[in-house]
Design a protein around this motif. Structure first.
Motif, PDB file in Angstrom:
ATOM      1  N   ASN A 112       0.819  -1.214   0.000  1.00 47.46           N
ATOM      2  CA  ASN A 112       0.000   0.000   0.000  1.00 47.46           C
ATOM      3  C   ASN A 112       0.855   1.267   0.000  1.00 47.46           C
ATOM      4  O   ASN A 112       0.447   2.297   0.548  1.00 47.46           O
ATOM      5  CB  ASN A 112      -0.929  -0.008   1.224  1.00 47.46           C
ATOM      6  CG  ASN A 112      -1.868  -1.182   1.199  1.00 47.46           C
ATOM      7  OD1 ASN A 112      -2.712  -1.285   0.319  1.00 47.46           O
ATOM      8  ND2 ASN A 112      -1.698  -2.098   2.143  1.00 47.46           N
ATOM      9  N   ILE A 113       2.012   1.195  -0.632  1.00 48.01           N
ATOM     10  CA  ILE A 113       2.962   2.310  -0.561  1.00 48.01           C
ATOM     11  C   ILE A 113       2.378   3.605  -1.106  1.00 48.01           C
ATOM     12  O   ILE A 113       2.629   4.678  -0.558  1.00 48.01           O
ATOM     13  CB  ILE A 113       4.314   1.944  -1.234  1.00 48.01           C
ATOM     14  CG1 ILE A 113       5.360   3.023  -0.957  1.00 48.01           C
ATOM     15  CG2 ILE A 113       4.147   1.680  -2.721  1.00 48.01           C
ATOM     16  CD1 ILE A 113       5.736   3.208   0.490  1.00 48.01           C
ATOM     17  N   CYS A 114       1.569   3.534  -2.141  1.00 52.03           N
ATOM     18  CA  CYS A 114       0.971   4.770  -2.699  1.00 52.03           C
ATOM     19  C   CYS A 114       0.098   5.470  -1.651  1.00 52.03           C
ATOM     20  O   CYS A 114       0.135   6.698  -1.532  1.00 52.03           O
ATOM     21  CB  CYS A 114       0.147   4.460  -3.948  1.00 52.03           C
ATOM     22  SG  CYS A 114       1.156   3.959  -5.341  1.00 52.03           S
ATOM     23  N   PHE A 115      -0.665   4.703  -0.902  1.00 48.37           N
ATOM     24  CA  PHE A 115      -1.509   5.253   0.160  1.00 48.37           C
ATOM     25  C   PHE A 115      -0.661   5.985   1.197  1.00 48.37           C
ATOM     26  O   PHE A 115      -0.973   7.109   1.597  1.00 48.37           O
ATOM     27  CB  PHE A 115      -2.313   4.125   0.820  1.00 48.37           C
ATOM     28  CG  PHE A 115      -2.978   4.543   2.102  1.00 48.37           C
ATOM     29  CD1 PHE A 115      -4.160   5.262   2.089  1.00 48.37           C
ATOM     30  CD2 PHE A 115      -2.403   4.215   3.333  1.00 48.37           C
ATOM     31  CE1 PHE A 115      -4.772   5.665   3.279  1.00 48.37           C
ATOM     32  CE2 PHE A 115      -3.011   4.613   4.523  1.00 48.37           C
ATOM     33  CZ  PHE A 115      -4.193   5.334   4.495  1.00 48.37           C
ATOM     34  N   TYR A 116       0.437   5.343   1.627  1.00 48.10           N
ATOM     35  CA  TYR A 116       1.267   5.942   2.676  1.00 48.10           C
ATOM     36  C   TYR A 116       2.031   7.155   2.165  1.00 48.10           C
ATOM     37  O   TYR A 116       2.213   8.129   2.905  1.00 48.10           O
ATOM     38  CB  TYR A 116       2.195   4.891   3.290  1.00 48.10           C
ATOM     39  CG  TYR A 116       1.420   3.905   4.123  1.00 48.10           C
ATOM     40  CD1 TYR A 116       0.884   4.275   5.352  1.00 48.10           C
ATOM     41  CD2 TYR A 116       1.170   2.614   3.669  1.00 48.10           C
ATOM     42  CE1 TYR A 116       0.134   3.395   6.109  1.00 48.10           C
ATOM     43  CE2 TYR A 116       0.423   1.726   4.418  1.00 48.10           C
ATOM     44  CZ  TYR A 116      -0.092   2.122   5.642  1.00 48.10           C
ATOM     45  OH  TYR A 116      -0.837   1.243   6.387  1.00 48.10           O
ATOM     46  N   VAL A 117       2.471   7.135   0.915  1.00 43.61           N
ATOM     47  CA  VAL A 117       3.137   8.316   0.362  1.00 43.61           C
ATOM     48  C   VAL A 117       2.159   9.485   0.347  1.00 43.61           C
ATOM     49  O   VAL A 117       2.491  10.594   0.775  1.00 43.61           O
ATOM     50  CB  VAL A 117       3.716   8.034  -1.047  1.00 43.61           C
ATOM     51  CG1 VAL A 117       4.130   9.333  -1.731  1.00 43.61           C
ATOM     52  CG2 VAL A 117       4.901   7.090  -0.947  1.00 43.61           C
ATOM     53  N   LYS A 118       0.939   9.261  -0.112  1.00 44.47           N
ATOM     54  CA  LYS A 118      -0.068  10.341  -0.124  1.00 44.47           C
ATOM     55  C   LYS A 118      -0.362  10.840   1.287  1.00 44.47           C
ATOM     56  O   LYS A 118      -0.518  12.037   1.513  1.00 44.47           O
ATOM     57  CB  LYS A 118      -1.364   9.845  -0.775  1.00 44.47           C
ATOM     58  CG  LYS A 118      -1.273   9.722  -2.267  1.00 44.47           C
ATOM     59  CD  LYS A 118      -2.572   9.209  -2.849  1.00 44.47           C
ATOM     60  CE  LYS A 118      -2.421   8.935  -4.334  1.00 44.47           C
ATOM     61  NZ  LYS A 118      -3.614   8.310  -4.910  1.00 44.47           N
ATOM     62  N   LYS A 119      -0.422   9.919   2.229  1.00 45.28           N
ATOM     63  CA  LYS A 119      -0.741  10.272   3.615  1.00 45.28           C
ATOM     64  C   LYS A 119       0.328  11.181   4.230  1.00 45.28           C
ATOM     65  O   LYS A 119       0.011  12.105   4.984  1.00 45.28           O
ATOM     66  CB  LYS A 119      -0.885   8.990   4.444  1.00 45.28           C
ATOM     67  CG  LYS A 119      -1.319   9.213   5.870  1.00 45.28           C
ATOM     68  CD  LYS A 119      -1.574   7.887   6.577  1.00 45.28           C
ATOM     69  CE  LYS A 119      -2.060   8.110   7.994  1.00 45.28           C
ATOM     70  NZ  LYS A 119      -2.386   6.840   8.664  1.00 45.28           N
ATOM     71  N   ASP A 165       2.676  12.956   2.429  1.00 48.07           N
ATOM     72  CA  ASP A 165       3.117  13.989   1.494  1.00 48.07           C
ATOM     73  C   ASP A 165       2.282  15.264   1.667  1.00 48.07           C
ATOM     74  O   ASP A 165       1.375  15.333   2.501  1.00 48.07           O
ATOM     75  CB  ASP A 165       3.006  13.465   0.060  1.00 48.07           C
ATOM     76  CG  ASP A 165       3.972  14.145  -0.893  1.00 48.07           C
ATOM     77  OD1 ASP A 165       4.677  15.085  -0.485  1.00 48.07           O
ATOM     78  OD2 ASP A 165       4.023  13.721  -2.071  1.00 48.07           O
ATOM     79  N   THR A 166       2.549  16.259   0.855  1.00 46.13           N
ATOM     80  CA  THR A 166       1.833  17.525   0.890  1.00 46.13           C
ATOM     81  C   THR A 166       0.335  17.290   0.797  1.00 46.13           C
ATOM     82  O   THR A 166      -0.125  16.517  -0.047  1.00 46.13           O
ATOM     83  CB  THR A 166       2.303  18.410  -0.284  1.00 46.13           C
ATOM     84  OG1 THR A 166       3.728  18.502  -0.236  1.00 46.13           O
ATOM     85  CG2 THR A 166       1.711  19.804  -0.193  1.00 46.13           C
ATOM     86  N   TYR A 167      -0.397  17.923   1.680  1.00 48.12           N
ATOM     87  CA  TYR A 167      -1.860  17.842   1.807  1.00 48.12           C
ATOM     88  C   TYR A 167      -2.357  16.527   2.406  1.00 48.12           C
ATOM     89  O   TYR A 167      -3.557  16.328   2.522  1.00 48.12           O
ATOM     90  CB  TYR A 167      -2.576  18.111   0.466  1.00 48.12           C
ATOM     91  CG  TYR A 167      -2.164  19.409  -0.174  1.00 48.12           C
ATOM     92  CD1 TYR A 167      -2.422  20.626   0.454  1.00 48.12           C
ATOM     93  CD2 TYR A 167      -1.497  19.414  -1.382  1.00 48.12           C
ATOM     94  CE1 TYR A 167      -2.029  21.813  -0.124  1.00 48.12           C
ATOM     95  CE2 TYR A 167      -1.094  20.613  -1.965  1.00 48.12           C
ATOM     96  CZ  TYR A 167      -1.364  21.807  -1.330  1.00 48.12           C
ATOM     97  OH  TYR A 167      -0.967  23.000  -1.899  1.00 48.12           O
ATOM     98  N   GLY A 168      -1.471  15.636   2.768  1.00 53.03           N
ATOM     99  CA  GLY A 168      -1.888  14.396   3.419  1.00 53.03           C
ATOM    100  C   GLY A 168      -2.152  14.627   4.898  1.00 53.03           C
ATOM    101  O   GLY A 168      -1.709  15.622   5.478  1.00 53.03           O
ATOM    102  N   SER A 169      -2.846  13.695   5.516  1.00 52.87           N
ATOM    103  CA  SER A 169      -3.204  13.844   6.933  1.00 52.87           C
ATOM    104  C   SER A 169      -1.984  13.822   7.861  1.00 52.87           C
ATOM    105  O   SER A 169      -2.040  14.325   8.982  1.00 52.87           O
ATOM    106  CB  SER A 169      -4.199  12.766   7.354  1.00 52.87           C
ATOM    107  OG  SER A 169      -3.638  11.477   7.208  1.00 52.87           O
ATOM    108  N   GLU A 170      -0.870  13.267   7.409  1.00 56.76           N
ATOM    109  CA  GLU A 170       0.356  13.212   8.219  1.00 56.76           C
ATOM    110  C   GLU A 170       1.485  14.046   7.600  1.00 56.76           C
ATOM    111  O   GLU A 170       2.665  13.768   7.812  1.00 56.76           O
ATOM    112  CB  GLU A 170       0.801  11.755   8.384  1.00 56.76           C
ATOM    113  CG  GLU A 170      -0.168  10.888   9.166  1.00 56.76           C
ATOM    114  CD  GLU A 170      -0.321  11.320  10.611  1.00 56.76           C
ATOM    115  OE1 GLU A 170       0.645  11.868  11.178  1.00 56.76           O
ATOM    116  OE2 GLU A 170      -1.412  11.110  11.170  1.00 56.76           O
ATOM    117  N   GLU A 171       1.095  15.059   6.842  1.00 56.54           N
ATOM    118  CA  GLU A 171       2.078  15.914   6.165  1.00 56.54           C
ATOM    119  C   GLU A 171       3.102  16.492   7.137  1.00 56.54           C
ATOM    120  O   GLU A 171       4.303  16.515   6.847  1.00 56.54           O
ATOM    121  CB  GLU A 171       1.360  17.058   5.442  1.00 56.54           C
ATOM    122  CG  GLU A 171       2.298  18.081   4.841  1.00 56.54           C
ATOM    123  CD  GLU A 171       1.566  19.290   4.258  1.00 56.54           C
ATOM    124  OE1 GLU A 171       2.255  20.117   3.638  1.00 56.54           O
ATOM    125  OE2 GLU A 171       0.335  19.407   4.414  1.00 56.54           O
TER     126      GLU A 171
END
Length: 89
Positions: free
Chosen positions: A50-57, A59-65
């Motif tokens: 699920n690496i794409c999910f974690y990168v988005k999470k 990264d910029t604008y993610g919940s853990e940015e």
């Protein structure tokens, strides 16, 4: 798998040691990927799948940015390099 990631980083030109002999980017990125697994309470295999999910999470604008940007964005940078590594598996 983290050992394979470490070898991948070295082949990509990331340094293993600083000029003074201390662990450098390769070890730092491996450690940060492991820390994300700990923080998310997921095994490495799940992070990989699920690496794409974690990168988005993280990264910029993610919940853990905010966490992703810690240490000059080392966490998100490590995740992105791990994502690159996962693509070639």
């Amino acid at each position: 798998m983290l050992n394979q990631f470490k070898e991948y980083l070295k082949k990509q030109g990331y340094s293993e040691n600083t000029p003074s002999g201390k662990p450098s980017t390769v070890y730092d990125y491996v450690k940060r990927v492991d820390k994300i697994c700990e923080r998310e309470r997921v095994p490495l295999q799940e992070l990989t799948e699920n690496i794409c999910f974690y990168v988005k999470k993280y990264d910029t604008y993610g919940s853990e940015e905010e966490f992703g940007k810690k240490s000059h964005s080392a966490f998100i940078n490590a995740l992105k390099r791990f994502q690159d590594f996962c693509k070639q598996l």
